[in-house]
Design a protein around this motif. Structure first.
Motif, PDB file in Angstrom:
ATOM      1  N   TRP A 164     -13.121  20.991  -7.522  1.00  0.00           N
ATOM      2  CA  TRP A 164     -12.839  22.165  -6.703  1.00  0.00           C
ATOM      3  C   TRP A 164     -14.092  22.990  -6.409  1.00  0.00           C
ATOM      4  O   TRP A 164     -13.987  24.057  -5.808  1.00  0.00           O
ATOM      5  N   ASP A 165     -15.225  22.513  -6.885  1.00  0.00           N
ATOM      6  CA  ASP A 165     -16.512  23.162  -6.616  1.00  0.00           C
ATOM      7  C   ASP A 165     -16.551  24.604  -7.132  1.00  0.00           C
ATOM      8  O   ASP A 165     -17.008  25.528  -6.454  1.00  0.00           O
ATOM      9  N   VAL A 166     -16.064  24.792  -8.355  1.00  0.00           N
ATOM     10  CA  VAL A 166     -16.112  26.121  -8.977  1.00  0.00           C
ATOM     11  C   VAL A 166     -16.738  26.048 -10.365  1.00  0.00           C
ATOM     12  O   VAL A 166     -16.532  26.940 -11.189  1.00  0.00           O
ATOM     13  N   ASP A 167     -17.519  24.969 -10.616  1.00  0.00           N
ATOM     14  CA  ASP A 167     -18.108  24.818 -11.941  1.00  0.00           C
ATOM     15  C   ASP A 167     -19.197  25.854 -12.211  1.00  0.00           C
ATOM     16  O   ASP A 167     -19.499  26.160 -13.366  1.00  0.00           O
ATOM     17  N   ASN A 168     -19.783  26.429 -11.155  1.00  0.00           N
ATOM     18  CA  ASN A 168     -20.799  27.479 -11.315  1.00  0.00           C
ATOM     19  C   ASN A 168     -20.272  28.836 -10.864  1.00  0.00           C
ATOM     20  O   ASN A 168     -21.053  29.727 -10.512  1.00  0.00           O
ATOM     21  N   PHE A 169     -18.968  28.991 -10.894  1.00  0.00           N
ATOM     22  CA  PHE A 169     -18.374  30.228 -10.371  1.00  0.00           C
ATOM     23  C   PHE A 169     -18.747  31.438 -11.215  1.00  0.00           C
ATOM     24  O   PHE A 169     -18.925  32.535 -10.691  1.00  0.00           O
ATOM     25  N   GLU A 170     -18.903  31.251 -12.534  1.00  0.00           N
ATOM     26  CA  GLU A 170     -19.221  32.382 -13.394  1.00  0.00           C
ATOM     27  C   GLU A 170     -20.588  32.975 -13.065  1.00  0.00           C
ATOM     28  O   GLU A 170     -20.812  34.173 -13.256  1.00  0.00           O
ATOM     29  N   ASN A 171     -21.494  32.134 -12.580  1.00  0.00           N
ATOM     30  CA  ASN A 171     -22.838  32.633 -12.258  1.00  0.00           C
ATOM     31  C   ASN A 171     -22.861  33.420 -10.955  1.00  0.00           C
ATOM     32  O   ASN A 171     -23.709  34.300 -10.771  1.00  0.00           O
ATOM     33  N   THR A 172     -21.947  33.104 -10.056  1.00  0.00           N
ATOM     34  CA  THR A 172     -21.922  33.773  -8.749  1.00  0.00           C
ATOM     35  C   THR A 172     -20.700  34.664  -8.565  1.00  0.00           C
ATOM     36  O   THR A 172     -20.464  35.150  -7.463  1.00  0.00           O
ATOM     37  N   GLU A 173     -19.945  34.870  -9.634  1.00  0.00           N
ATOM     38  CA  GLU A 173     -18.726  35.661  -9.520  1.00  0.00           C
ATOM     39  C   GLU A 173     -19.056  37.124  -9.244  1.00  0.00           C
ATOM     40  O   GLU A 173     -19.882  37.730  -9.946  1.00  0.00           O
ATOM     41  N   PRO A 174     -18.462  37.735  -8.232  1.00  0.00           N
ATOM     42  CA  PRO A 174     -18.714  39.160  -7.953  1.00  0.00           C
ATOM     43  C   PRO A 174     -18.024  40.048  -8.979  1.00  0.00           C
ATOM     44  O   PRO A 174     -17.125  39.617  -9.699  1.00  0.00           O
ATOM     45  N   ASP A 175     -18.461  41.296  -9.040  1.00  0.00           N
ATOM     46  CA  ASP A 175     -17.855  42.252  -9.967  1.00  0.00           C
ATOM     47  C   ASP A 175     -16.417  42.551  -9.555  1.00  0.00           C
ATOM     48  O   ASP A 175     -16.076  42.559  -8.370  1.00  0.00           O
TER      49      ASP A 175
END
Length: 220
Positions: free
Chosen positions: A155-166
């Motif tokens: 789902w291409d969210v493996d790096n979501f924590e690094n780019t997650e907005p506040d």
């Protein structure tokens, strides 16, 4: 053109998701609800699937304990009857003893049944079952980690924590300079976070101590 309900994604989900003979359509769930809800149902499906083994094993151990409990009850009743026969001499009740009422018989039967069920949970296989459950918990966690990593990559969210907005509810109390962009960003001081974490841990430890003390008081 007329609207066709078969083109509705909800109808597609209903046709493919509500059938217990099929696996969950994770991609359809993710496309309609989003990744957050998709991961929830993926975790739920993995948990229910892995629960089949401890459920069947637990039922087998329960019925094994139930068989032993019934056997002990029958032996105890036979021994009690033999003692009464030896006491009365001819197997009949003493003359000063009246017949039990129907309500008393029902109460005795319910008490005996409850005692049999309670004893069925405590048998020689119970400690081994507890050990297997501990191993199952570890194996389930590793299986879910693998499943989570696979879906996150697909789902291409493996790096979501690094780019997650506040979060919109987030509020900062101090400002610092971002080392990458050079812009000022709000942040929450670590000292306040540590104070809240310490308070939460203290309450949890206190509750655990109360439970342990209560168990010791009941046993002793």
């Amino acid at each position: 053109s007329e609207w066709d309900y078969r083109d509705d994604p909800r109808q597609d989900l209903n046709d493919t998701w509500t059938l217990w003979t099929k696996y969950q359509p994770m991609w359809k769930i993710r496309n309609y609800f989003g990744e957050k809800i998709g991961f929830y149902f993926a975790w739920q499906g993995t948990l229910i699937t892995t629960l089949w083994f401890p459920t069947l094993l637990g039922l087998c151990i329960f019925f094994y304990g139930l068989y032993l409990s019934v056997l002990r009850y029958q032996n105890g009743r036979a021994l009690q009857t033999a003692v009464m026969d030896n006491t009365t001499g001819n197997g009949t009740a003493p003359s000063n003893q009246t017949d039990s009422s129907l309500l008393s018989d029902i109460a005795d039967f319910a008490e005996d049944t409850l005692g049999i069920i309670k004893e069925s949970f405590d048998n020689a296989a119970t400690p081994y079952f507890a050990l297997i459950i501990c191993l199952w918990g570890t194996i389930f966690l590793e299986v879910w980690k693998r499943r989570n990593a696979t879906l996150a990559y697909q789902w291409d969210v493996d790096n979501f924590e690094n780019t997650e907005p506040d979060r919109p509810q987030f509020y900062g109390t101090k400002v610092k300079e971002d080392p990458v962009t050079g812009q000022e960003v709000w942040y929450y001081p670590f000292q306040k976070q540590f104070t809240k974490f310490a308070t939460s841990c203290s309450v949890v430890i206190l509750m655990i101590c109360i439970v342990i003390i209560s168990m010791i008081g009941v046993i002793i």
